[in-house]
Design an enzyme around this catalytic site. Structure first.
Site, PDB file in Angstrom:
ATOM      1  CE  LYS B 116      24.464  51.955  -2.418  1.00  0.00           C
ATOM      2  NZ  LYS B 116      25.691  51.153  -2.331  1.00  0.00           N
ATOM      3  CB  ALA B 203      26.850  46.156  -6.243  1.00  0.00           C
ATOM      4  N   GLY B 204      29.628  44.489  -6.442  1.00  0.00           N
ATOM      5  CA  GLY B 204      30.257  43.354  -7.092  1.00  0.00           C
ATOM      6  C   GLY B 204      31.725  43.525  -7.390  1.00  0.00           C
ATOM      7  CG  ASN B 225      31.766  48.391   2.282  1.00  0.00           C
ATOM      8  OD1 ASN B 225      30.877  48.854   2.966  1.00  0.00           O
ATOM      9  ND2 ASN B 225      32.883  47.979   2.843  1.00  0.00           N
TER      10      ASN B 225
END
Lengths: 68, 279
Positions: B116, B203-204, B225
């Protein structure tokens, strides 16, 4: 005789002719859980015992940690 | 035939696996291993999320032995490589060269060519640096990596990344750890039309509906995450994210109804008691 290298960004004295393998052993680091870079180049595990550190070497020793 | 047996249910929810280069995943949720209260909590959250693929970071070892338990548990003691594909990231890298070096170290550690890629622009926003990201993508592809690229939701940049050989483009829904969900669904929809490799929203993501929204728009998967690790109850949230991902994916594959301005009655309009007969 000792030489000065940079290890993970910190200056460190090591014995002349220390190999990467010997350094990992001295640091009590498991070779299979670490990866080593010397002067910006990866040092493969098979080479650890044959690569001797030189004065001014910059070493990075890394492992896997949690992350996203 | 009644729809109660497991085979019929499985048929109604059938899906293709998510193929990322040489890796095949059954779950479309990818989960990070950072920020948990403990390795045990991380292990349980990953299990509850149903994920097949977890991200990890590459960092300098702790040199001070008094701060490190050399015989104590470490991350990989709690992540079963037989169960999970491990996806190393280049998080914390602010230039292409450092990201490339980090990827090489990760490949040495894991023996995987999957990475990644993150090349960040600045510490506060953690937004990707688009130029460094493209440069690093090209070089890592040249070196044989299968690159999943963290990027913005700029559709034209995503096309450049795909053309550079990215295995997947991973547009942020909103800044890392911000929990704002998919802020620009239209950008994501356009990106999904222009890009042909798997698109994973990364993300987010803040809560289960964010995952469902991303999947309903047609994302191939979602990576998160903080949304799990920092929830008040990470284990319950992991289960929620798992369900949100399946719900969104099923809804996408099912084909939703159109949005209409006026009503469209669900019950028949004829035969209501007390109504006059029609002419």
């Amino acid at each position: 005789m000792s030489i000065t290298i940079s290890l993970n960004g910190q200056a460190r004295e090591v014995s002349e002719l220390t190999t990467v393998a010997a350094l990992l052993a001295e640091l009590e680091l498991a070779p299979e859980r670490t990866a080593v870079e010397r002067n910006g180049q990866l040092v493969r595990r098979v080479e650890h015992a044959s690569v001797a550190l030189a004065p001014g070497d910059a070493l990075e020793i890394v492992t896997l940690v949690g992350g996203g | 035939m009644s729809l109660v047996d497991a085979a019929s249910i499985a048929q109604a929810e059938r899906d293709e696996p998510l193929i990322l280069g040489s890796t095949t995943l059954r779950s479309r949720l990818l989960v990070g291993t950072g920020k948990y209260a403990s390795f045990e909590q991380m292990r349980d959250a990953l299990a509850l999320s149903g994920t097949d693929c977890v991200t990890v970071a590459v960092r300098r070892v702790e040199l001070d032995r008094s701060l490190r338990s050399s015989s104590g548990p470490s991350l990989l003691d709690f992540v079963d490589r037989a169960r999970y594909t491990i996806l190393p990231n280049t998080a914390g890298c602010f230039d292409a060269a450092t990201a490339i070096r980090t990827a090489e170290l990760a490949r040495e550690l894991l023996g995987t060519k999957l990475v990644k890629l993150e090349v960040l622009g600045d510490l506060q926003t953690l937004l990707p640096d688009p130029l460094g990201t493209l440069e690093a993508t090209r070089e890592l592809v040249r070196q044989g990596f299968e690159v999943l690229v963290y990027c913005s939701d700029d559709p034209r940049l995503a096309v450049h990344l795909e053309n550079a050989g990215a295995t997947s483009v991973m547009p942020a829904g909103s800044p890392i750890g911000s929990g704002q969900g998919v802020l620009n669904p239209n950008a994501l929809r356009i990106l999904l039309e222009l890009v042909h490799v798997p698109v994973i929203v990364d993300a987010g993501v803040g809560t289960a509906s964010d995952v469902a929204i991303a999947m309903e728009l047609g994302a191939a998967g979602v990576l998160l995450n903080s949304g799990i690790a920092l929830a008040r109850d990470p284990l319950r949230m992991a289960a929620a994210m798992r369900d949100g991902c399946r719900a969104g994916r099923n809804a996408f594959l099912a084909g939703r109804i159109e949005r209409k301005l006026y009503a469209n009655a669900s019950s028949p309009l004829e035969g209501v008691i007390g109504a006059a007969h029609k002419r």
